[in-house]
Each structure stands twice: as structure tokens, then as C-alpha cells.
Design a protein around this motif. Structure first.
Motif, PDB file in Angstrom:
ATOM      1  N   ASP A 139      13.514  31.971 -73.379  1.00  0.00           N
ATOM      2  CA  ASP A 139      12.229  31.619 -73.989  1.00  0.00           C
ATOM      3  C   ASP A 139      11.105  32.431 -73.343  1.00  0.00           C
ATOM      4  OD1 ASP A 139       9.886  30.434 -74.935  1.00  0.00           O
ATOM      5  OD2 ASP A 139      10.761  28.426 -74.966  1.00  0.00           O
TER       6      ASP A 139
ATOM      7  N   GLY B 293      -0.977  29.380 -71.308  1.00  0.00           N
ATOM      8  CA  GLY B 293       0.354  28.833 -71.150  1.00  0.00           C
ATOM      9  C   GLY B 293       0.811  28.073 -72.343  1.00  0.00           C
TER      10      GLY B 293
ATOM     11  N   ASN C 178       4.490  21.047 -66.967  1.00  0.00           N
ATOM     12  CA  ASN C 178       4.108  22.387 -66.511  1.00  0.00           C
ATOM     13  C   ASN C 178       5.150  23.027 -65.620  1.00  0.00           C
ATOM     14  OD1 ASN C 178       1.123  20.745 -66.323  1.00  0.00           O
ATOM     15  ND2 ASN C 178       1.236  22.609 -67.557  1.00  0.00           N
TER      16      ASN C 178
ATOM     17  N   SER D 128       8.054  27.367 -65.276  1.00  0.00           N
ATOM     18  CA  SER D 128       6.707  26.828 -65.463  1.00  0.00           C
ATOM     19  C   SER D 128       6.163  27.264 -66.810  1.00  0.00           C
ATOM     20  CB  SER D 128       5.768  27.297 -64.352  1.00  0.00           C
ATOM     21  OG  SER D 128       5.528  28.690 -64.456  1.00  0.00           O
ATOM     22  N   LYS D 129       5.223  26.486 -67.305  1.00  0.00           N
ATOM     23  CA  LYS D 129       4.512  26.809 -68.529  1.00  0.00           C
ATOM     24  C   LYS D 129       3.071  26.355 -68.372  1.00  0.00           C
ATOM     25  CE  LYS D 129       4.711  26.554 -73.560  1.00  0.00           C
ATOM     26  NZ  LYS D 129       5.372  25.970 -74.755  1.00  0.00           N
TER      27      LYS D 129
ATOM     28  N   GLY E  93       5.359  21.783 -73.716  1.00  0.00           N
ATOM     29  CA  GLY E  93       4.105  21.829 -72.973  1.00  0.00           C
ATOM     30  C   GLY E  93       3.717  20.510 -72.344  1.00  0.00           C
TER      31      GLY E  93
ATOM     32  N   ARG F 101       8.007  32.223 -73.659  1.00  0.00           N
ATOM     33  CA  ARG F 101       6.791  31.452 -73.383  1.00  0.00           C
ATOM     34  C   ARG F 101       6.843  30.753 -72.026  1.00  0.00           C
ATOM     35  NH1 ARG F 101       7.200  27.488 -78.283  1.00  0.00           N
ATOM     36  NH2 ARG F 101       9.328  27.532 -77.433  1.00  0.00           N
ATOM     37  N   VAL F 102       8.021  30.755 -71.425  1.00  0.00           N
ATOM     38  CA  VAL F 102       8.220  30.069 -70.148  1.00  0.00           C
ATOM     39  C   VAL F 102       8.348  31.098 -69.030  1.00  0.00           C
ATOM     40  CG1 VAL F 102       9.752  28.542 -68.837  1.00  0.00           C
ATOM     41  CG2 VAL F 102       9.333  28.109 -71.266  1.00  0.00           C
ATOM     42  N   THR F 103       7.607  30.892 -67.959  1.00  0.00           N
ATOM     43  CA  THR F 103       7.730  31.742 -66.779  1.00  0.00           C
ATOM     44  C   THR F 103       8.829  31.172 -65.894  1.00  0.00           C
ATOM     45  OG1 THR F 103       5.378  32.263 -66.870  1.00  0.00           O
ATOM     46  CG2 THR F 103       6.512  32.705 -64.797  1.00  0.00           C
TER      47      THR F 103
ATOM     48  N   GLY G 209       1.923  32.243 -64.252  1.00  0.00           N
ATOM     49  CA  GLY G 209       1.819  32.095 -65.689  1.00  0.00           C
ATOM     50  C   GLY G 209       0.548  32.592 -66.328  1.00  0.00           C
TER      51      GLY G 209
END
Length: 522
Positions: free
Chosen positions: A259, A522, A244, A499-500, A241, A261-263, A24
């Protein structure tokens, strides 16, 4: 030798797990990594850890003698080197390893971890699964060596060591400490356990013996494993958030996949498959009936239904990273052909009755289809699809869904089923033999009463060979099961590992604990 307990079947069903990693961004230091657990792990003693969620938790605090690379190659863990013979392996341990309580980790600790599980008085459900039946351990503390031996040659004498968590320090002498605590040499130590809510771990900065030289220097200060049974809730917490990391199985994963923003990473999660009960009084005792029933089902369409469109073609029974690579499924299952299925059932003596249900010697062709309702909407839909396909072929089908505990009871003790959808997740083919051969339930672990002489012969041959040399026979033994329609692999399920603000790796459902990092941005 003692066979795995029949009750451990549910353990195998729940050991199926994900492999892979998430990344991330740039690494950050300190802080707290929070991860969602789908359920409470229960008792934390490694000798009693049958649930995948339990072993996920334990993997933060415990090490194993060896690890497996992504390609299935065995690499050093607590053991630096090893010498393998057909019936034994001798490990030379790393120097300077300490337990979380400061005690040095010794060869005797390793031996005690193995022998405790193998002790009949322990009644460990992982004996015969993680610790092979008949294994014994001997320690030489002065030399820093541990010898694991079997009463006869055993293919995976080395590979089995990757699944055995080593208890050290105070937990060796007082196992009661392990019910809600940990006593291992891993990179984290448990500091707080609140059942059904959360489990808090603190990093060990002195940890210096991880895979490929990994240390505790850059770990998050704290890891919190939060029990979040609802996947929609876990998804919301991850997006916001608050979490994680999480591993998602159901439809909520679609939100995260979209999304940016999310790995995320899609990784295997074990198999979807069904077994035929082959007891003497069952319709599927006849191999012609089993093959006809299989021909009546479009397995490709069933795979998409069972996995809600997120699965992959099944290639075998063993999870990655598996020691024997290759596809044991393709070309070894009866092909979909409804007309041929009907003709085969006619030839087997099952003729359509007045109401369309097939009859033989005055007995209706009835199948009781058993499945777990806790496995998601895909499994429920798969059961309904199977029922519809077999009804078209003239079979009376009774759907019998239940929770895991009820399914396990029905499989083993009650034996009130004819077809069962049973996911099994193992990392070594030897872990399956007690369930696919030998005494039938309830006297043994062979819940489907399988009796495939070719499988048994190939397994006996493979079991006496070193793992690499025996792989061809292990692979052929799986194919023999499919060709005989003993069990039908349908799909390799997947999960979304997300994960984020963090990066982590998992293998076989276990954390590679030294890989956990918080990341910036993240």
C-alpha cells in the motif's frame, strides 16, 4: 547474589522488540496520534513491567538516565555526564527537569527507582534483568548526582541505566498510584486508562530535556494507545486512517507492504531459536546427540518457515542496538547433513528399532517439543518441521504446544520437555547469564540445565572488564554455546512498523516519545 527469578523467563521472551522509525511527510501541529497495542499492558508500575507492551506504554511517560544511539553508543538522557569505574558509575543530572505533576526530579528519585526494584520485598520481576543483581543506588541531591554501584566489577554498569525508568513526584512515595497511572518526567502524562480498550496521554509542552535537545513543543496534543488484539483489524484501521501507527508481526503485513499510502519499515524483532534440555536423564544430555539432532535439520529452510519468509539470518542473542557488534552464529553451528546425523546417532548408541525409532539400553529416543501457540503460524509450522526432520532420523517426537503461561510452567516447574522453542529478547549479554548457567530449574533460572564451562569461563572474564574491552569475550561466549549445540539460533525475526499521517521512532520496542509527530498528507 540473587539470580533472576525463573518466572522472569517469560518476561525475556516478551521483551523482544522492534527498532526503527517511520516518516510520513510534512509536520503538522496539534491533533491526536493513535497507535495500536496488541494487548492490554496490565499494571503500569515500572518495577513490575515485564511485558513488552507494558514498557511500550511506559516509554511515553518516563525517562531514563541515558539512551543508546542506533549504533549502540550511550548518549545523555536525564544524566548529562557520567564517570565510570569497574564497579560503579556516577551520573550528574540535568538541571530543571520536572515530573508531570510539577515536582522537581531529584537525584533521590533516581536512587529510589533503582533501590525499589532491588528491594527483595518488592519481588520485582525485572530485578536481575533491567536492574543488575546486586546493584545499589546512592543520591546526593545537593550535588545533583546519583551513584550506581555493584559488589564487584560489572561490564555494563553504564549501559544498564538505559533500561531503568525513573519514577518521580507523587509516585515515589505512593507506588499504588502507578497501577493505572504514571508519575514520570517524560514528554507525555497519562490522563485516562480504560483496561483492554485504550490509554490516553496528553503532551507536556514544558518538556525540554529529550534526546538531542528534543522538546514537547511540536508533539501531538494527545496520544491514544488503543488495544487492538487482532492484527487484521489493526491493518484495516490503519488503512482507513483510524490508526496512525501499528507494529505488525503476521501475514497481514503483506497488505500494508503493497500500500503506497502507508509508510513502513521492516525492523528486527528478536530471535527464533530452540534449546535442548540437558538434564542427566535426557537424551540431549549427550553433546553428540545434540549435534546430531542439529545436523538433521536444514536450519536455513527452518528459518524461512518459522518467520513466514520475513526473517533475516540470526547473528546473535542480543537485540540491536547491542553494545557488542558482530556475528556470533555463522560458522559455529553443526552443518546440515542427514547422513552424518544418522551416523552420529549410531555412534552414540542409538540404533534403529523394529519400528524405525532409535533405541538405547531399551529406551526409545523420544523428544517432547515445547512451543507457544500464541507466537503465530510460523512457530507452529517450525515445530512441525522439526518434528518431521527428527522423525526421519529415527526419533519419536511429541509436539506440545500451549499458551505463554503454560509454556513458562512447563519450562520451569514441570520440566516436561526435551526441546523448546523459546524466543528471548535482551539488550545486554549480561542479562542472559542467569538463564544459560547456574542452578537448573526449578531451583534456578537455568531452565535447560546448561553446563558449558567455556561459556561460564568467558562470561566470568568478560564481566570483570569494561564493556568495550569485554566484547570479544562476550561474543566468544555466545559462539561457545552454539558450537556445543546448547541452543540453536535459527532466525532473526522482523516486524513491519507502519504509519499513516504520522512519524515516530521506536527503539527496543519503546517509543522515542519526543519523536512522535503528526504529518500532513497522510
Amino acid at each position: 547474589m540473587r539470580k533472576p527469578a525463573a518466572a522472569a523467563l517469560t518476561a525475556l521472551a516478551l521483551l523482544a522488540a522492534a527498532c526503527g522509525g517511520t516518516d510520513g511527510g510534512e509536520q503538522a501541529t496539534g491533533g491526536t496520534f493513535t497507535f495500536a497495542l496488541p494487548s492490554d499492558p496490565g499494571v503500569l508500575d515500572p518495577a513490575m513491567g515485564v511485558l513488552s507492551v507494558t514498557n511500550t506504554v511506559l516509554s511515553l511517560a518516563y525517562d531514563t538516565l541515558v539512551h543508546a544511539s542506533a549504533a549502540g553508543k550511550i548518549v545523555p538522557g536525564l544524566a548529562q555526564t557520567w564517570q565510570v569505574t569497574p564497579d560503579a558509575v556516577t551520573f550528574t543530572l540535568r538541571k530543571g527537569v520536572t515530573c508531570a505533576d510539577g515536582a522537581p526530579m531529584t537525584a533521590s528519585d533516581v536512587a529510589a527507582s533503582v533501590n525499589h526494584i532491588a528491594d527483595p520485598a518488592t519481588k520485582s520481576p525485572v530485578y536481575g534483568v533491567f536492574v543488575p543483581t546486586g546493584m545499589k543506588a546512592e543520591a546526593d541531591d545537593a550535588a545533583g548526582t546519583v551513584k550506581l554501584s555493584m559488589p564487584e566489577p560489572f561490564s555494563f554498569i553504564l549501559e544498564s541505566a538505559r533500561s531503568i525508568f525513573v519514577v518521580c513526584g507523587k509516585g515515589v512515595k505512593d507506588r499504588s498510584l502507578l497501577a493505572r497511572g504514571t508519575s514520570g518526567s517524560g514528554p507525555f502524562r497519562l490522563t485516562e486508562a480504560v483496561p483492554s480498550d485504550h490509554y490516553t496521554f496528553k503532551a507536556r509542552r514544558d518538556y525540554a530535556w529529550g534526546p538531542d535537545g528534543a522538546s514537547g513543543k511540536d508533539l501531538p496534543e494527545t496520544v491514544v494507545l488503543k488495544v487492538v488484539p487482532n492484527e487484521q483489524t489493526a491493518t484495516n484501521l490503519l488503512v482507513s486512517g483510524t490508526l496512525n501507527g501499528a507494529v505488525l508481526y503476521g501475514p497481514d503485513r503483506a497488505r500494508l507492504e503493497a500500500d503506497p499510502r502507508v509508510t513502513k519499515k521492516v525492523v528486527p524483532y528478536g530471535n527464533g531459536q530452540f534449546f535442548y534440555h540437558q538434564g542427566d536423564d535426557r537424551p540431549a544430555h549427550d553433546p553428540a546427540v545434540r549435534k546430531a539432532l542439529t545436523q538433521a535439520v536444514d536450519l536455513k529452510e527452518l528459518a524461512g518457515i518459522a518467520s513466514s519468509g520475513t526473517g533475516r539470518p540470526a547473528t546473535g542473542l542480543v537485540l540491536d542496538p547491542r553494545p557488542c557488534q558482530g556475528d556470533t552464529v555463522t560458522g559455529h553451528l553443526p552443518a546440515f547433513d542427514a547422513a552424518a546425523a544418522a551416523s552420529a546417532l549410531d555412534a552414540a548408541g542409538w540404533r534403529p528399532g523394529g519400528d524405525g525409532i532409535r533405541v538405547k539400553d531399551g529406551k526409545r529416543l523420544t523428544l517432547r517439543l515445547l512451543y507457544a501457540t500464541t507466537r503465530g503460524a510460523g512457530v507452529q509450522a517450525a515445530a512441525e518441521y522439526l518434528g518431521a526432520a527428527w522423525r526421519k532420523a529415527g526419533v519419536e517426537v511429541k509436539l506440545n504446544g500451549g499458551i505463554d503461561a503454560k509454556v513458562s510452567e512447563s519450562l520451569n516447574a514441570a520440566q516436561d520437555w526435551d526441546v523448546a522453542w523459546v524466543p528471548i529478547g535482551v539488550t545486554l549479554p549480561s542479562q542472559l547469564t542467569g538463564f544459560l548457567s547456574g542452578p537448573g530449574a526449578p531451583k534456578g533460572a537455568n531452565f535447560a540445565h546448561l553446563s558449558n564451562k567455556r561459556y561460564e569461563s568467558l562470561v566470568a572474564k568478560a564481566g570483570l572488564l569494561p564493556s568495550a574491552e569485554g566484547c570479544a569475550s562476550w561474543q566468544e561466549s555466545e559462539s561457545a554455546l552454539f558450537e556445543n549445540a546448547d541452543l540453536i539460533p535459527v532466525v532473526q525475526n522482523t516486524v513491519l512498523q507502519a504509519s499513516k499521517g504520522a512519524a515516530y521512532e521506536m527503539q527496543g520496542g519503546l517509543f522515542v516519545a519526543s519523536s512522535i509527530r503528526l504529518t500532513e498528507g497522510g
